[in-house]
Scaffold this motif. Structure first.
Motif, PDB file in Angstrom:
ATOM      1  N   MET A 181     103.230  30.500 -45.169  1.00 19.17           N
ATOM      2  CA  MET A 181     102.118  31.198 -44.499  1.00 19.17           C
ATOM      3  C   MET A 181     102.080  30.806 -43.029  1.00 19.17           C
ATOM      4  O   MET A 181     102.129  29.634 -42.679  1.00 19.17           O
ATOM      5  N   ILE A 182     101.962  31.822 -42.141  1.00 16.71           N
ATOM      6  CA  ILE A 182     101.895  31.553 -40.713  1.00 16.71           C
ATOM      7  C   ILE A 182     100.445  31.244 -40.346  1.00 16.71           C
ATOM      8  O   ILE A 182      99.547  32.064 -40.521  1.00 16.71           O
ATOM      9  N   LYS A 183     100.214  30.056 -39.810  1.00 15.29           N
ATOM     10  CA  LYS A 183      98.859  29.569 -39.549  1.00 15.29           C
ATOM     11  C   LYS A 183      98.124  30.400 -38.509  1.00 15.29           C
ATOM     12  O   LYS A 183      96.920  30.596 -38.579  1.00 15.29           O
ATOM     13  N   TYR A 184      98.863  30.889 -37.484  1.00 18.25           N
ATOM     14  CA  TYR A 184      98.222  31.590 -36.360  1.00 18.25           C
ATOM     15  C   TYR A 184      98.569  33.077 -36.340  1.00 18.25           C
ATOM     16  O   TYR A 184      98.585  33.699 -35.280  1.00 18.25           O
ATOM     17  N   ALA A 185      98.827  33.654 -37.502  1.00 19.56           N
ATOM     18  CA  ALA A 185      99.269  35.050 -37.574  1.00 19.56           C
ATOM     19  C   ALA A 185      98.176  36.029 -37.146  1.00 19.56           C
ATOM     20  O   ALA A 185      98.455  37.105 -36.625  1.00 19.56           O
ATOM     21  N   LYS A 186      96.912  35.683 -37.367  1.00 17.18           N
ATOM     22  CA  LYS A 186      95.824  36.610 -37.068  1.00 17.18           C
ATOM     23  C   LYS A 186      95.564  36.740 -35.567  1.00 17.18           C
ATOM     24  O   LYS A 186      95.026  37.753 -35.119  1.00 17.18           O
ATOM     25  N   ASN A 187      95.864  35.721 -34.811  1.00 20.22           N
ATOM     26  CA  ASN A 187      95.613  35.734 -33.366  1.00 20.22           C
ATOM     27  C   ASN A 187      96.938  35.637 -32.633  1.00 20.22           C
ATOM     28  O   ASN A 187      97.455  34.539 -32.409  1.00 20.22           O
ATOM     29  N   GLN A 188      97.470  36.765 -32.254  1.00 19.50           N
ATOM     30  CA  GLN A 188      98.777  36.772 -31.606  1.00 19.50           C
ATOM     31  C   GLN A 188      98.701  37.417 -30.227  1.00 19.50           C
ATOM     32  O   GLN A 188      97.783  38.188 -29.927  1.00 19.50           O
ATOM     33  N   ILE A 189      99.677  37.079 -29.382  1.00 22.36           N
ATOM     34  CA  ILE A 189      99.756  37.645 -28.036  1.00 22.36           C
ATOM     35  C   ILE A 189     101.085  38.372 -27.883  1.00 22.36           C
ATOM     36  O   ILE A 189     102.073  38.034 -28.528  1.00 22.36           O
TER      37      ILE A 189
END
Length: 366
Positions: A1-9
């Motif tokens: 699971m990607i920890k920062y998948a919801k907040n991407q740039i």
């Protein structure tokens, strides 16, 4: 699971975030600082500083590839354990908070000196704290959009620096390397600090959508920063005489005094008003990195409550201790050595360790 998948740039936001942190208040005084140390050969030191920053940037990206779904704190926790990760988080909190505070206070000092000399510094920083809180409390996506907006909103101002070239004396730049390489290398240390800011890639990398473009993105950010620094520095060196330029504290602003319009008297005030947005693209990512490190230090998901405490500490600091541009620059010099260690020495050592660790692990598996 990607920890920062919801907040991407996006790739562009990644570039503008790094570039924005680099082009801060240092640009206003950079031509004078270079002239004091290397004369009109200071522009050569800019290229050396760009080379060092680019190499340091690429090493940071190579380190982050070892743990692509986490920040540098997650990486250190994964390879060295929980307590090392906590210590690293504490160090990054102090570093980014101190660096962000220096730039934040200097932003207020410049506004006070050039635009609102009768206004108390505490009031100015209190007013700046409101939009800072509204942006930093959000996720990195909002910060990336803001950096992208500011870049396109302010880049056109550079075209005004073509006006002083009408009275430029290009002979000021000749002969090249007139004082030898020693003063140029001394000035390169100043430029190295001016290019600092790319270390936020430690925290931007896991948010980047296309991580395979991280290296080219950070190189582009450094090139954009070099272009801005070179344009302003060369214009200042050719417009002012080698002795005259050292008499101005902020020659970048003074250059605009010769640009006149019938409907506008002081263009430099308009420039500085717009430049507040540019400085904010330095302050806000530093503050975001601070509160993100703090949230990881205390094991919390929400970083927004730490933003309030960070801004309050800055206001208390300004309220209790008298501030001046000279004192602010002295604080900057004190953090230079720490910055160079954290930005260059630490990534190189970590990269070598992870490379050896990977090689030994492969041998054991064989």
């Amino acid at each position: 699971m990607i920890k920062y998948a919801k907040n991407q740039i996006t790739f562009m936001q990644y570039i503008f975030l790094i570039h924005g942190v680099q082009v801060g208040v240092g640009l206003l005084t950079l031509p004078r600082e270079l002239a004091e140390k290397a004369g009109t050969d200071g522009w050569i030191a800019l290229i050396l500083g760009w080379l060092f920053s680019t190499l340091g940037s690429l090493i940071i990206i190579q380190v982050m590839k070892k743990y692509p779904n986490g920040t540098i704190i997650d990486l250190l926790t994964h390879f060295f354990g929980k307590w090392v990760g906590k210590i690293a988080a504490f160090i990054f909190v102090l570093y980014f908070a101190f660096l962000g505070s220096i730039v934040f206070v200097r932003e207020g000092l410049f506004i006070q000196f050039w635009v609102l000399p009768q206004t108390n510094l505490f009031i100015l920083l209190l007013l700046l704290s409101i939009p800072s809180y509204l942006i930093v409390r959000n996720n990195i996506t909002i910060l990336g959009r803001y950096a992208e907006l500011v870049f396109f909103m302010t880049t056109w101002v550079l075209f005004f620096y073509s006006t002083p070239l009408k009275e430029a004396h290009w002979l000021h730049l000749l002969p090249f390397i007139k004082g030898g390489w020693e003063p140029i290398l001394a000035a390169a240390k100043t430029t190295t600090f001016s290019f600092l800011g790319f270390e936020i890639a430690f925290f931007l990398y896991p948010f980047l959508q296309k991580k395979q473009k991280a290296s080219i993105g950070i190189v582009i950010a450094n090139i954009l920063t070099l272009a801005v620094f070179l344009i302003v520095t060369i214009v200042a060196f050719t417009f002012y005489s080698p002795d005259e330029i050292t008499q101005y504290k902020e020659p970048t602003i003074n250059l605009l005094k010769i640009v006149e319009f019938r409907f506008l008297e002081r263009l430099e005030i308009v420039f500085l008003s717009l430049y507040i947005f540019v400085i904010s693209t330095t302050v806000l990512p530093l503050f975001f990195s601070t509160v993100l490190s703090a949230s990881q230090l205390f094991g919390k998901q929400d970083h927004s409550k730490y933003v309030v405490w960070l801004l309050l500490l800055n206001l208390v600091y300004v309220l209790l201790l008298p501030q001046s541009l000279g004192g602010n620059r002295q604080l900057q010099k004190e953090i230079e050595s720490i910055s160079l260690i954290l930005v260059y020495v630490f990534p190189i050592c970590l990269w070598v360790y992870l490379w050896l660790y990977t090689c030994l692990k492969r041998r054991v598996l064989k």
